[in-house]
Every structure is written in C-alpha cells, then in structure tokens.
Design a protein around this motif. Structure first.
Motif, PDB file in Angstrom:
ATOM      1  N   ALA A 183       0.841  -1.201   0.000  1.00  0.00           N
ATOM      2  CA  ALA A 183       0.000   0.000   0.000  1.00  0.00           C
ATOM      3  C   ALA A 183       0.875   1.249   0.000  1.00  0.00           C
ATOM      4  N   ARG A 184       0.284   2.318  -0.473  1.00  0.00           N
ATOM      5  CA  ARG A 184       0.950   3.617  -0.479  1.00  0.00           C
ATOM      6  C   ARG A 184       0.782   4.275   0.892  1.00  0.00           C
ATOM      7  N   THR A 185       1.856   4.806   1.433  1.00  0.00           N
ATOM      8  CA  THR A 185       1.823   5.544   2.689  1.00  0.00           C
ATOM      9  C   THR A 185       2.560   6.862   2.502  1.00  0.00           C
ATOM     10  N   GLU A 186       2.541   7.705   3.545  1.00  0.00           N
ATOM     11  CA  GLU A 186       3.303   8.956   3.485  1.00  0.00           C
ATOM     12  C   GLU A 186       4.799   8.693   3.412  1.00  0.00           C
ATOM     13  N   GLU A 187       5.203   7.504   3.811  1.00  0.00           N
ATOM     14  CA  GLU A 187       6.616   7.125   3.781  1.00  0.00           C
ATOM     15  C   GLU A 187       7.004   6.401   2.496  1.00  0.00           C
ATOM     16  N   GLY A 188       6.055   6.276   1.558  1.00  0.00           N
ATOM     17  CA  GLY A 188       6.283   5.495   0.352  1.00  0.00           C
ATOM     18  C   GLY A 188       5.526   4.178   0.423  1.00  0.00           C
ATOM     19  N   ILE A 189       5.804   3.282  -0.493  1.00  0.00           N
ATOM     20  CA  ILE A 189       5.106   1.996  -0.537  1.00  0.00           C
ATOM     21  C   ILE A 189       5.650   1.078   0.553  1.00  0.00           C
ATOM     22  N   ARG A 190       4.726   0.517   1.331  1.00  0.00           N
ATOM     23  CA  ARG A 190       5.085  -0.384   2.417  1.00  0.00           C
ATOM     24  C   ARG A 190       4.270  -1.675   2.296  1.00  0.00           C
ATOM     25  N   GLY A 191       4.788  -2.744   2.900  1.00  0.00           N
ATOM     26  CA  GLY A 191       4.090  -4.015   2.931  1.00  0.00           C
ATOM     27  C   GLY A 191       3.493  -4.260   4.305  1.00  0.00           C
ATOM     28  N   ARG A 212      10.792  -1.000   2.007  1.00  0.00           N
ATOM     29  CA  ARG A 212      10.336   0.359   1.694  1.00  0.00           C
ATOM     30  C   ARG A 212      10.462   0.571   0.198  1.00  0.00           C
ATOM     31  N   GLY A 213       9.401   1.065  -0.430  1.00  0.00           N
ATOM     32  CA  GLY A 213       9.428   1.292  -1.864  1.00  0.00           C
ATOM     33  C   GLY A 213       9.073   0.033  -2.644  1.00  0.00           C
ATOM     34  N   LEU A 214       9.151   0.141  -3.970  1.00  0.00           N
ATOM     35  CA  LEU A 214       8.767  -0.974  -4.842  1.00  0.00           C
ATOM     36  C   LEU A 214       9.803  -2.086  -4.882  1.00  0.00           C
ATOM     37  N   ARG A 215      11.009  -1.807  -4.410  1.00  0.00           N
ATOM     38  CA  ARG A 215      12.040  -2.843  -4.471  1.00  0.00           C
ATOM     39  C   ARG A 215      11.608  -4.088  -3.709  1.00  0.00           C
ATOM     40  N   GLY A 216      10.860  -3.906  -2.606  1.00  0.00           N
ATOM     41  CA  GLY A 216      10.404  -5.050  -1.821  1.00  0.00           C
ATOM     42  C   GLY A 216       9.519  -5.994  -2.610  1.00  0.00           C
ATOM     43  N   PRO A 217       8.341  -5.522  -3.082  1.00  0.00           N
ATOM     44  CA  PRO A 217       7.483  -6.438  -3.832  1.00  0.00           C
ATOM     45  C   PRO A 217       8.106  -6.942  -5.117  1.00  0.00           C
ATOM     46  N   LEU A 218       8.924  -6.124  -5.777  1.00  0.00           N
ATOM     47  CA  LEU A 218       9.534  -6.574  -7.031  1.00  0.00           C
ATOM     48  C   LEU A 218      10.547  -7.688  -6.788  1.00  0.00           C
ATOM     49  N   SER A 219      11.245  -7.649  -5.657  1.00  0.00           N
ATOM     50  CA  SER A 219      12.177  -8.744  -5.357  1.00  0.00           C
ATOM     51  C   SER A 219      11.427 -10.042  -5.097  1.00  0.00           C
ATOM     52  N   CYS A 220      10.247  -9.933  -4.484  1.00  0.00           N
ATOM     53  CA  CYS A 220       9.420 -11.128  -4.295  1.00  0.00           C
ATOM     54  C   CYS A 220       9.000 -11.696  -5.646  1.00  0.00           C
ATOM     55  N   LEU A 221       8.611 -10.815  -6.555  1.00  0.00           N
ATOM     56  CA  LEU A 221       8.199 -11.262  -7.886  1.00  0.00           C
ATOM     57  C   LEU A 221       9.353 -11.923  -8.627  1.00  0.00           C
ATOM     58  N   THR A 222      10.563 -11.423  -8.455  1.00  0.00           N
ATOM     59  CA  THR A 222      11.719 -12.057  -9.087  1.00  0.00           C
ATOM     60  C   THR A 222      11.857 -13.504  -8.619  1.00  0.00           C
ATOM     61  N   HIS A 223      11.672 -13.725  -7.330  1.00  0.00           N
ATOM     62  CA  HIS A 223      11.781 -15.081  -6.783  1.00  0.00           C
ATOM     63  C   HIS A 223      10.690 -15.976  -7.351  1.00  0.00           C
ATOM     64  N   ALA A 224       9.471 -15.432  -7.475  1.00  0.00           N
ATOM     65  CA  ALA A 224       8.365 -16.227  -8.008  1.00  0.00           C
ATOM     66  C   ALA A 224       8.537 -16.487  -9.501  1.00  0.00           C
ATOM     67  N   ARG A 225       9.035 -15.508 -10.230  1.00  0.00           N
ATOM     68  CA  ARG A 225       9.239 -15.684 -11.665  1.00  0.00           C
ATOM     69  C   ARG A 225      10.261 -16.770 -11.952  1.00  0.00           C
ATOM     70  N   TYR A 226      11.237 -16.887 -11.070  1.00  0.00           N
ATOM     71  CA  TYR A 226      12.212 -17.966 -11.238  1.00  0.00           C
ATOM     72  C   TYR A 226      11.504 -19.321 -11.251  1.00  0.00           C
ATOM     73  N   GLY A 227      10.548 -19.522 -10.366  1.00  0.00           N
ATOM     74  CA  GLY A 227       9.796 -20.777 -10.360  1.00  0.00           C
ATOM     75  C   GLY A 227       9.010 -20.988 -11.632  1.00  0.00           C
ATOM     76  N   ILE A 228       8.512 -19.894 -12.218  1.00  0.00           N
ATOM     77  CA  ILE A 228       7.772 -19.995 -13.480  1.00  0.00           C
ATOM     78  C   ILE A 228       8.689 -20.468 -14.606  1.00  0.00           C
ATOM     79  N   VAL A 229       9.944 -20.037 -14.590  1.00  0.00           N
ATOM     80  CA  VAL A 229      10.896 -20.464 -15.625  1.00  0.00           C
ATOM     81  C   VAL A 229      10.929 -21.988 -15.702  1.00  0.00           C
ATOM     82  N   TRP A 230      10.937 -22.636 -14.553  1.00  0.00           N
ATOM     83  CA  TRP A 230      10.912 -24.100 -14.500  1.00  0.00           C
ATOM     84  C   TRP A 230       9.514 -24.644 -14.769  1.00  0.00           C
ATOM     85  N   GLY A 231       8.521 -24.041 -14.122  1.00  0.00           N
ATOM     86  CA  GLY A 231       7.170 -24.575 -14.211  1.00  0.00           C
ATOM     87  C   GLY A 231       6.651 -24.642 -15.631  1.00  0.00           C
TER      88      GLY A 231
END
Length: 393
Positions: free
Chosen positions: A185-193, A239-258
């Motif tokens: 979600a968006r907060t005054e501090e930027g995107i947080r999880g 903090r910021g989009l780097r967090g969720p995007l790093s999670c997506l990188t990990h999940a995309r790796y599984g898709i490469v195999w799947g």
C-alpha cells in the motif's frame, strides 16, 4: 574408453547428468505426489472451475516440504534453488494452478515475510505456512494497475499507533482461502508491505469466477475497507517498490521451470499420440511433417530446461540478477505456449478434449504469459539492459 550411454528419447541432451541424487529424489517425490493427488482429478476440477480440498492439498504439500521450499529455518526445507525449480516443473506438469498455489505461498507471501519481516512476524506465520496449516496470498496488482504497480491506489494511513488500510487488489491467487495476506500500500513514507490476517474486520476476498484459464486455482479480489492494523503489522525491512519486485523475481524464477513442466506434458502426449494414431494406413508419427513438429518441440523444451538449470545454479551461487530471470520467463513461457499449440495440432480434434492435457495447459499458459510481468515488460527489462535506456513510459 568409456562407452557412450544409450539415448533416452525423454532426455535427448542428457540433462539428468546435471542432477545429484538428492535432486532426483526431490523430483521423484513431487512427481509421485502429483500423479497420485492431482492427475486423476485435474480434468474434472478444471472443467468445473474449482480446486476442492485446497486446504488439505496445502497441508500435504507442506508435509512434502514444498512450501517455502528454498527458504531457511522456521520449518522450511532449505532446499536448493535447482531443487525448488524441479518441484515447480513437476507441479506444473500436472497443472499450472497447482504450481501457482505453491509459488504464491512460498515465493511471494512467505518470501516477503522471511526477507522483510520482523522476527516476531516470522515466528508467528512462517512455521504454520510451511506446514500448509495457513495459506497465504500476495496483494500487489490492482484493478487499474497491473504492469505499473507504482500507480497503486491502496493506501495505509496512520491513526495513532495503528494503520488503517483501504483499497482493492485484483487477480490474487489463494485470496479467498488465505489466512494471511501480504498487502502492499501507499503511505506517506512510500510503498510499504503489511501482514494482514484475513479475518480482520473490513477485509474480504470475493472469489473471481468465469475464468477460462487457471480454472483449477483459487483467484480472488481483495477488498480492504478501513482495515485497522497494529503498528507491528508493517514489514519493517521493505520500503518502496524494491520489496514487492524482489518477491516477484523469486516467483518468476519458479515460473521459468514450471512452464517447462507444462511443455513437457504436452510433448510427451503428442509423442505417444503420434505412435498410436493412424491415418493413411500408418501411425502419424511416421510422417515427416509430424516428426518435424515433434523435433522442434523437443529442441525448445530442452533448451528451456537447460536455461532453467543455468539460472538455478546462478541463484544457488548468489549471482542471479532480475534481468536474467526476465530472460528466462520471457523465453520459457513463450516457447512453452508454442509447444502446447503445436502439440494440439498433432492431436487434431482430440487436442481440445480434456481427455488429454494439451488444451488445459495451453489455456493455463495464457495466464502465465501475462502474470508476474507480461512478455512486453520483460522485453523492456532486457531492452534497458542492452541499451541502458528505459522505455517503460
């Protein structure tokens, strides 16, 4: 002089030589589970658009060590990246929906908590998620913001020491069966999880119906209507989009195999069908055009598996970059979909029947092609890597 080993038609490049005994055992275990618990039922589940007993399946997958498989501690298996990839390949050879269940649980929800959560959050959630006792989901995509998550409208505002979360997320795997949601979600501090128990007042997850892809998968909308969360619900390390995007990188790796699992299933089906289906007085596998199709499918399948192995070794060595995962997802999903489509032509009219897995895999891969980064977005990631120029906007 060492004798040349015989050629295995199912492993033309001898890629099994890249695996150790433990790797093969992981593959065997997951393949046997899928053969017993998924394959006898999947056509019916797909046709009815349901994934019954999903919580029971999750607990079984937890017992196999397949949930949060490559994470360390907290009841997770601590497997290698290659072993996790092999598991993804076997699960998606059964159905993309089953691999999605595991991928979202482990590579998105659990990974986010494991990498960015507090010790209290890890202790509270990860052991039960690893065991499949609690299912997790990951809320990033919104109705109007898919490829551009920076435009998200979901907001979290401070109210004293609490947070109040308001907004909507869309196309969320596991949403309506999840006990916990990782919501960005968006907060005054930027995107947080935020780690959100799904029983929180104001939280709902209506299931999405009328899908023609990933039908044996639970897909939902997440609605947060003033969900009040304590201060400790925020993921402190992201903090910021780097967090969720790093999670997506990990999940995309599984898709490469799947994706290669779905492709393998279709190739095996086409090869077997070509040996037994007769036209013009002989099996269609004896015709040159059919053999050309089978050969091209086999080449792309084995290239894709070899690429997945390479990326897995790099991940295990701590050297895998997000751009390289984009390379893998772009190539392997695109080629897997083409393999499925070509296999459909080998089977002719039977290719559209749920008595065979081909059309089911093909329609599932239409979703895999665009979720967790469309082909166009991964092309632009590689384009930026090649030129140094950003072309996303």
């Amino acid at each position: 002089m060492t004798a040349t080993p015989p050629l295995d038609p199912a492993d033309l490049l001898g890629l099994d030589d890249l695996l150790g005994d433990e790797d093969r055992e992981v593959r065997r275990t997951v393949r046997a589970w899928a053969a017993d618990r998924v394959l006898p039922h999947i056509a019916g589940w797909y046709e009815r658009g349901e994934l019954p007993q999903v919580r029971e399946l999750a607990r079984e997958l937890g017992a196999l060590g397949a949930l949060g498989m490559s994470l360390e501690g907290y009841g997770c298996a601590g497997a290698s990246a290659v072993q996790y990839g092999l598991a993804c390949m076997e699960l998606e050879a059964a159905d993309s929906g089953i691999r999605s269940l595991v991928s979202v649980q482990g590579s998105l929800a659990m990974y986010a908590i494991h990498r960015y959560g507090s010790e209290e959050q890890k202790q509270q959630w990860l052991p039960r998620m690893a065991a499949g006792e609690i299912i997790g989901c990951f809320g990033l995509t919104e109705p109007d913001h898919g490829s551009d998550p920076a435009g998200m409208r979901t907001r979290a505002e401070r109210d004293g020491s609490d947070w109040v979360l308001t907004g909507r997320k869309m196309w969320i795997t596991n949403g309506s069966v999840a006990g916990v949601a990782v919501v960005w979600a968006r907060t005054e501090e930027g995107i947080r999880g935020f780690v959100v128990p799904t029983g929180s007042p104001g939280f709902s997850a209506p299931e999405i119906h009328h899908k023609w892809s990933l039908r044996a998968s639970v897909t939902s909308e997440l609605v947060m209507d003033g969900v009040r969360l304590p201060a400790e619900a925020v993921l402190p390390g992201a903090r910021g989009l780097r967090g969720p995007l790093s999670c997506l990188t990990h999940a995309r790796y599984g898709i490469v195999w799947g994706a290669m699992g779905a492709a393998r299933s279709c190739l095996e089906t086409a090869v077997e069908y070509s040996r037994t289906r007769e036209q013009f007085g002989r099996p269609i596998g004896g015709f040159q055009l059919t053999q050309a199709k089978l050969a091209d499918m086999a080449v792309e399948l084995h290239k894709g598996v070899l690429l997945a192995h390479h990326l897995g070794r790099r991940m295990d060595a701590g050297r895998l970059r997000p751009e390289q995962v984009s390379f893998g997802k772009l190539n392997n999903v695109r080629e897997a979909l083409e393999i499925c489509r070509t296999a459909r032509t080998v089977l002719g009219a039977n290719g559209i029947s749920l008595e065979y897995p081909v059309m089911r895999h093909a329609t599932n891969l239409e979703s895999v092609l665009t979720y967790e980064g469309t082909s166009e977005m991964h092309q632009l990631v590689l384009g930026k890597a090649l030129t140094g120029l950003e072309a996303f906007r």
